[in-house]
Design a protein around this motif. Structure first.
Motif, mmCIF file in Angstrom:
data_model
loop_
_atom_site.group_PDB
_atom_site.id
_atom_site.type_symbol
_atom_site.label_atom_id
_atom_site.label_comp_id
_atom_site.label_asym_id
_atom_site.label_seq_id
_atom_site.Cartn_x
_atom_site.Cartn_y
_atom_site.Cartn_z
ATOM 1 N N LEU A 18 11.651 -2.468 5.553
ATOM 2 C CA LEU A 18 12.036 -1.197 5.583
ATOM 3 C C LEU A 18 10.761 -0.123 5.950
ATOM 4 N N MET A 19 9.488 -0.510 5.693
ATOM 5 C CA MET A 19 8.361 0.364 6.240
ATOM 6 C C MET A 19 7.993 0.269 7.432
ATOM 7 N N GLN A 20 8.547 -0.746 8.288
ATOM 8 C CA GLN A 20 8.369 -0.894 9.753
ATOM 9 C C GLN A 20 9.584 0.022 10.392
ATOM 10 N N VAL A 50 8.530 -10.394 9.280
ATOM 11 C CA VAL A 50 8.838 -10.877 7.881
ATOM 12 C C VAL A 50 8.904 -12.295 7.679
ATOM 13 N N LEU A 51 9.256 -13.107 8.937
ATOM 14 C CA LEU A 51 9.290 -14.523 8.552
ATOM 15 C C LEU A 51 7.775 -14.970 8.523
ATOM 16 N N ALA A 148 -2.140 -4.320 6.558
ATOM 17 C CA ALA A 148 -2.541 -3.091 7.495
ATOM 18 C C ALA A 148 -2.038 -3.639 9.127
ATOM 19 N N PHE A 149 -2.146 -4.641 9.206
ATOM 20 C CA PHE A 149 -2.079 -5.038 10.504
ATOM 21 C C PHE A 149 -0.367 -5.111 10.879
ATOM 22 N N SER A 150 0.290 -5.219 9.699
ATOM 23 C CA SER A 150 1.942 -5.120 9.932
ATOM 24 C C SER A 150 2.405 -3.628 10.298
ATOM 25 N N PHE A 184 -4.739 3.484 5.141
ATOM 26 C CA PHE A 184 -4.235 3.918 3.695
ATOM 27 C C PHE A 184 -3.503 2.559 3.069
ATOM 28 N N ALA A 185 -2.709 1.788 3.646
ATOM 29 C CA ALA A 185 -1.818 0.648 3.313
ATOM 30 C C ALA A 185 -3.023 -0.442 2.978
#
Length: 309
Positions: A18-20, A50-51, A148-150, A184-185
């Motif tokens: 959802l965030m992405q 996600v996987l 953060a990387f996501s 921030f994340a």
């Protein structure tokens, strides 16, 4: 099926996806920059992330069976409902598919070398579960970096391949804002991981896992978490005044005050006064939602910027 969903932390994965999508539909598309990925390709990027994250949760549970039995016996899946060998099969399958999709995407944007990033993430998750998490603070930093990387990977695949001399300034600004959200994340998730370690101090100590709370005690670790959380709270107040208030973005200001800054202040108060395991569990849940609502703010502020005048 329910045990499998719990094993891969389906609620966390849903929030991650959802965030992405919030970044794509709430920020990148409204600012009308030339994006690299078609929507179906972006969905593949989200699925890949996600996987790989799901695989990370599985290998973590495999390696944590003993400590989880002590810290969270009600949440134990591996060895109780799903055998260890089956869990390994699930881990390998999820990770291979996730990394494979990453390589397919890298080729689609004509940067096949970017596929290595997915291998790096999957490898970090494996080494985190097997070794790094037992090193005080380093394990926390690794997990925070991965979240953060996501966020950053969106810019790497959706902005970077379409950046040319003619639009460089516009694209770099878009990437810089993504980078701010990644920071921030990172910091909020770092605090959350430290809080979770305080929550699990007894089980970690008895299993010989040298987390920060085990080494220096829960109270000192709480104070470190407090300071780490105070920094982004103060920065967000500065950000509100400098960028939102001075540009009359009142919807953004109200949203940030209610859904991000007020919960941050409440979390700070709770960290300072926390004594029981239940206190730290509440703070951990609260910080997860602060990350989500913090990231959702990009859509609110972008909308407010486009419609305030």
């Amino acid at each position: 099926m329910l045990h499998f969903l719990k094993l891969i932390r389906y609620k966390n994965l849903f929030l991650l996806a959802l965030m992405q999508f919030i970044f794509r539909f709430g920020y990148l598309e409204p600012i009308k920059i030339p994006l690299s990925l078609w929507l179906w390709q972006y969905a593949l990027l989200v699925l890949s992330t996600v996987l790989i994250a799901a695989g990370g949760y599985v290998i973590n549970d495999i390696m944590d069976q003993d400590t989880d039995l002590e810290n969270h016996p009600e949440k134990v899946i591996v060895g109780k409902y799903i055998s260890e060998s089956k869990a390994y099969t699930i881990y390998v399958t999820l990770t291979i598919i996730g990394v494979g999709l990453g390589f397919i995407l890298a080729n689609m944007v004509n940067h096949p070398n970017l596929g290595v990033l997915f291998v790096l993430i999957a490898t970090l998750l494996y080494f985190y579960a097997t070794t790094l998490k037992q090193i005080a603070l380093l394990g926390n930093i690794i997990v925070a970096l991965l979240l953060a990387f996501s966020v950053l990977i969106i810019g790497v695949f959706d902005i970077f391949p379409n950046t040319f001399e003619v639009n460089r300034e516009q694209m770099l600004l878009a990437f810089a804002i993504l980078f701010d959200y990644a920071k921030f994340a990172f910091i909020i998730n770092l605090v959350r991981e430290i809080i979770k370690d305080i929550e699990d101090i007894e089980g970690d100590n008895s299993q010989g896992i040298k987390t920060l709370p085990v080494l220096i005690g829960a109270q000192k670790t709480s104070k470190i978490a407090f300071v780490l959380l105070l920094l982004p709270t103060l920065y967000l107040l500065y950000y509100l005044n400098t960028y939102l208030f001075n540009n009359n973005l009142y919807l953004g200001i109200i949203y940030m005050l209610i859904f991000v800054i007020a919960p941050l202040i409440f979390a700070l108060i709770k960290i300072w006064s926390a004594k029981e395991k239940a206190d730290y569990s509440l703070i951990s849940s609260l910080l997860k939602w602060i990350i989500f609502f913090g990231i959702l703010s990009i859509a609110i502020v972008t909308y407010n910027t486009k419609h305030h005048g």
